[in-house]
Design a protein around this motif. Structure first.
Motif, PDB file in Angstrom:
ATOM      1  N   LEU A  90      13.148 -17.185   2.314  1.00 52.15           N
ATOM      2  CA  LEU A  90      12.243 -17.897   3.528  1.00 52.15           C
ATOM      3  C   LEU A  90      12.416 -17.469   4.779  1.00 52.15           C
ATOM      4  N   GLU A  91      13.701 -16.883   5.264  1.00 54.71           N
ATOM      5  CA  GLU A  91      13.576 -16.479   6.378  1.00 54.71           C
ATOM      6  C   GLU A  91      12.615 -15.335   7.036  1.00 54.71           C
ATOM      7  N   GLY A  92      12.680 -14.554   5.809  1.00 53.55           N
ATOM      8  CA  GLY A  92      11.696 -13.166   5.944  1.00 53.55           C
ATOM      9  C   GLY A  92      10.320 -13.601   5.781  1.00 53.55           C
ATOM     10  N   THR A  93       9.708 -14.428   4.789  1.00 57.42           N
ATOM     11  CA  THR A  93       8.548 -14.696   4.795  1.00 57.42           C
ATOM     12  C   THR A  93       7.906 -15.632   5.772  1.00 57.42           C
ATOM     13  N   GLY A  94       8.895 -16.476   6.200  1.00 58.19           N
ATOM     14  CA  GLY A  94       8.359 -17.467   7.564  1.00 58.19           C
ATOM     15  C   GLY A  94       8.369 -16.811   8.748  1.00 58.19           C
ATOM     16  N   LYS A  95       8.836 -15.731   9.035  1.00 57.69           N
ATOM     17  CA  LYS A  95       8.790 -14.749  10.206  1.00 57.69           C
ATOM     18  C   LYS A  95       7.205 -14.094   9.846  1.00 57.69           C
ATOM     19  N   LEU A  96       7.135 -13.550   8.719  1.00 54.64           N
ATOM     20  CA  LEU A  96       5.882 -12.725   8.364  1.00 54.64           C
ATOM     21  C   LEU A  96       4.815 -13.695   8.550  1.00 54.64           C
ATOM     22  N   PHE A  97       4.780 -14.949   8.238  1.00 53.03           N
ATOM     23  CA  PHE A  97       3.681 -15.643   8.587  1.00 53.03           C
ATOM     24  C   PHE A  97       3.549 -16.681   9.482  1.00 53.03           C
ATOM     25  N   GLY A  98       4.751 -16.517  10.383  1.00 51.37           N
ATOM     26  CA  GLY A  98       5.050 -17.559  11.631  1.00 51.37           C
ATOM     27  C   GLY A  98       3.958 -17.403  12.647  1.00 51.37           C
ATOM     28  N   GLY A 103       1.998 -21.434   9.446  1.00 54.48           N
ATOM     29  CA  GLY A 103       2.489 -20.243   8.873  1.00 54.48           C
ATOM     30  C   GLY A 103       3.794 -20.498   8.075  1.00 54.48           C
ATOM     31  N   LEU A 104       4.629 -21.522   8.525  1.00 53.04           N
ATOM     32  CA  LEU A 104       5.630 -21.930   7.942  1.00 53.04           C
ATOM     33  C   LEU A 104       5.372 -22.638   6.495  1.00 53.04           C
ATOM     34  N   ALA A 105       4.181 -23.524   6.471  1.00 55.05           N
ATOM     35  CA  ALA A 105       3.843 -24.054   5.277  1.00 55.05           C
ATOM     36  C   ALA A 105       3.119 -23.099   4.406  1.00 55.05           C
ATOM     37  N   PHE A 106       2.702 -22.039   4.840  1.00 59.79           N
ATOM     38  CA  PHE A 106       2.147 -21.040   3.789  1.00 59.79           C
ATOM     39  C   PHE A 106       3.435 -20.429   3.298  1.00 59.79           C
ATOM     40  N   ALA A 107       4.473 -20.206   3.991  1.00 56.26           N
ATOM     41  CA  ALA A 107       5.701 -19.486   3.712  1.00 56.26           C
ATOM     42  C   ALA A 107       6.399 -20.204   2.560  1.00 56.26           C
ATOM     43  N   LEU A 214       4.849 -20.192  15.213  1.00 55.80           N
ATOM     44  CA  LEU A 214       6.030 -19.960  15.676  1.00 55.80           C
ATOM     45  C   LEU A 214       5.818 -19.157  16.952  1.00 55.80           C
ATOM     46  N   PRO A 215       6.866 -19.587  18.106  1.00 59.36           N
ATOM     47  CA  PRO A 215       6.860 -18.557  19.353  1.00 59.36           C
ATOM     48  C   PRO A 215       7.212 -17.270  19.172  1.00 59.36           C
ATOM     49  N   PRO A 216       6.872 -16.285  19.795  1.00 60.42           N
ATOM     50  CA  PRO A 216       7.138 -14.965  19.628  1.00 60.42           C
ATOM     51  C   PRO A 216       8.821 -14.776  19.519  1.00 60.42           C
ATOM     52  N   GLU A 217       9.274 -15.441  20.310  1.00 60.90           N
ATOM     53  CA  GLU A 217      10.943 -15.410  20.397  1.00 60.90           C
ATOM     54  C   GLU A 217      11.468 -15.775  18.718  1.00 60.90           C
ATOM     55  N   ALA A 218      10.881 -16.753  18.191  1.00 56.85           N
ATOM     56  CA  ALA A 218      11.413 -17.218  17.205  1.00 56.85           C
ATOM     57  C   ALA A 218      10.973 -16.235  15.926  1.00 56.85           C
ATOM     58  N   ARG A 219       9.908 -15.896  15.957  1.00 53.75           N
ATOM     59  CA  ARG A 219       9.552 -14.841  14.580  1.00 53.75           C
ATOM     60  C   ARG A 219       9.958 -13.500  14.710  1.00 53.75           C
ATOM     61  N   GLY A 220      10.167 -12.940  16.020  1.00 58.16           N
ATOM     62  CA  GLY A 220      10.636 -11.563  16.180  1.00 58.16           C
ATOM     63  C   GLY A 220       9.521 -10.716  16.126  1.00 58.16           C
TER      64      GLY A 220
END
Length: 483
Positions: A90-98, A103-107, A214-220
């Protein structure tokens, strides 16, 4: 209604009334069966010799090798629920689609499908995604009903995606191969994931404020470190999926053997994530013991009920009613799915599978309905039992892990559109059987005339006189060939 007497309808509706009154299902089934059995013996409507078969049928339940897959898959899911795999995915996929709206719903949908393919347990998926994803969605401004709905619905995909426990039970009750049932479920499970993704994509276009990126600082940054994080969760998952499903589809292992390998693989994944402890193993065994005991007692109760019900011609009563519905196969399937949808408000999938399916299967076979298609269709329908009140277990699981500020009304209303999408899939499978049967391949039938011709060539018919060797005068028997 009473072509076969009053006892079959009375048994059926009596069972429903006792269960609605809140009595435990397993004991209700056994008590109703034995009570009507004694009443039938007293009135002359039931042969007491039927009851002598009960011990043998109980032994058949306990010694059924196929049902051994249930504790193995349950233990696998219990270990994976606590081993940290869901967090990594979830953490990796959430940032990938964020970076995109929704994006979080897709993840959550993608990870729910992956967890479904490796755990086979709804509770594990819903709890893991509720604990990890829901606070993040709330923090970043997601609509509450959308957030709770997508988490609950993505967890229930586990019901349909192999190695689903429901498919194992349905295969046993329908007398079909678990491997074929798993193959048949591939198409509908992919369609279910696609429908969910399309719904989120449409909402993201129409209501982007309800699911902001997600904002840039949250998704990295999208760098190798993030890719490694995603792969760290994906590669072990794919390996475990192959270990369980690949060995079944390739014919290398039975479902029970694949379940055992899956349980060992789950322990290996827990060790890989450095979470393998004695407490983890013990909690997994306790959970497995409770679920397995529940299944066995329901099976014993349903065996007692079905024996008396069949002895009173209840099976013929059900078959007579359902095989004379208007509309042929389609009318039968529509009626059965409406009936099971209503039952699922009050019964869980184990109870429906053990009580109702044995009554419906003869009528389905008489209408020449492919029982793999029928079983997968019922499995699609029974997803809804986790998603609507009053006993929607996915909603209960989510309520148990959701923060206090999340209202129960939002959880229930948030589930409504996803139940509608599950019912849309039921309609698709009814009117598009190839969504199930395509994955099974073609069944090669034996030509009866070719068999007869070969038999006669072996000296089994009158056209060819048999020699002392028994093979029509030939020294060696010709090889059998079935085209």
């Amino acid at each position: 209604m009473f072509e076969y007497g009053v006892f079959p309808p009375l048994m059926f509706f009596g069972m429903i009334c006792f269960m609605l009154a809140g009595f435990p299902v397993a004991f209700t089934l056994a008590a109703v069966g034995l009570a009507f059995g004694m009443l039938g013996v007293w009135t002359g409507h039931f042969n007491a010799d039927f009851l002598s078969a009960l011990p043998l049928r109980f032994f058949g339940v306990i010694s059924n090798d196929l049902l051994l897959a249930i504790p193995f898959f349950t233990y696998m899911g219990a270990i994976l629920e606590r081993c940290g795999l869901a967090e990594d995915l979830l953490e990796g996929t959430g940032k990938l689609f964020g970076g995109v709206p929704g994006g979080l719903a897709f993840a959550v949908i993608v990870v729910g499908a992956i967890l479904g393919a490796i755990t086979g347990a709804v509770a594990a998926s819903v709890i893991a995604m509720g604990v990890i994803s829901l606070p993040v969605m709330m923090r970043h401004g997601y609509d509450m009903r959308l957030a709770t709905g997508v988490i609950a619905a993505s967890g229930t995909i586990t019901q349909l995606i192999p190695p689903s426990l429901v498919l194992v039970v349905l295969a046993d009750q329908l007398g079909r191969s678990v491997g074929d049932m798993y193959l048949g479920a591939i198409g509908p499970s992919l369609l279910q994931v696609l429908i969910f993704l399309l719904y989120v994509a449409v909402l993201a276009l129409l209501r982007p404020n309800a699911m902001p990126p997600l904002p840039p600082e949250a998704r990295g940054e999208l760098d190798w470190r993030l890719a490694g994080r995603v792969l760290w969760g994906m590669i072990p998952s794919v390996a475990l999926i192959f270990l369980v499903l690949g060995t079944i589809f390739l014919g290398l292992a039975t479902p029970t053997e694949a379940g055992a390998m899956g349980a060992v693989g789950a322990l290996a994944l827990a060790a890989l994530h450095r979470r393998l402890t004695w407490r983890l193993c013990w909690e997994g065994m306790e959970n497995t013991m409770r679920i397995t005991a529940m299944v066995v007692f329901i099976l014993i109760g349903s065996t007692c009920f079905s024996l008396v019900f069949q002895g009173m011609d209840g099976g013929r009563w059900i078959e007579h009613m359902l095989s004379h519905l208007p509309g042929g196969q389609t009318g039968f399937l529509i009626f059965v799915n409406i009936f099971i949808f209503l039952l699922s408000f009050f019964l869980d999938f184990f109870e429906i599978a053990f009580i109702v399916i044995p009554l419906l299967a003869p009528a389905a076979a008489r209408l020449d309905i492919n029982l793999i298609w029928f079983g997968v269709l019922i499995c699609v329908n029974m997803q809804t039992s986790f998603m609507h009140p009053p006993f929607g277990f996915a909603l209960f699981y989510l309520r148990g892990v959701a923060p206090r500020e999340v209202k129960s009304a939002d959880i229930y209303w948030g589930a409504a559109p996803w139940v509608i999408m599950q019912l849309i899939l039921v309609a698709i499978v009814i009117f598009w059987p190839s969504s199930v049967t395509y994955w099974l391949g073609e069944v090669k039938l034996i030509d009866d005339s070719a068999v007869e011709q070969q038999f006669r060539s072996l000296g089994g018919g009158q056209d060819t006189p048999a020699a002392p060797g028994g093979f029509g005068g030939q020294d060696d028997p010709p090889p059998l060939k079935f085209d």
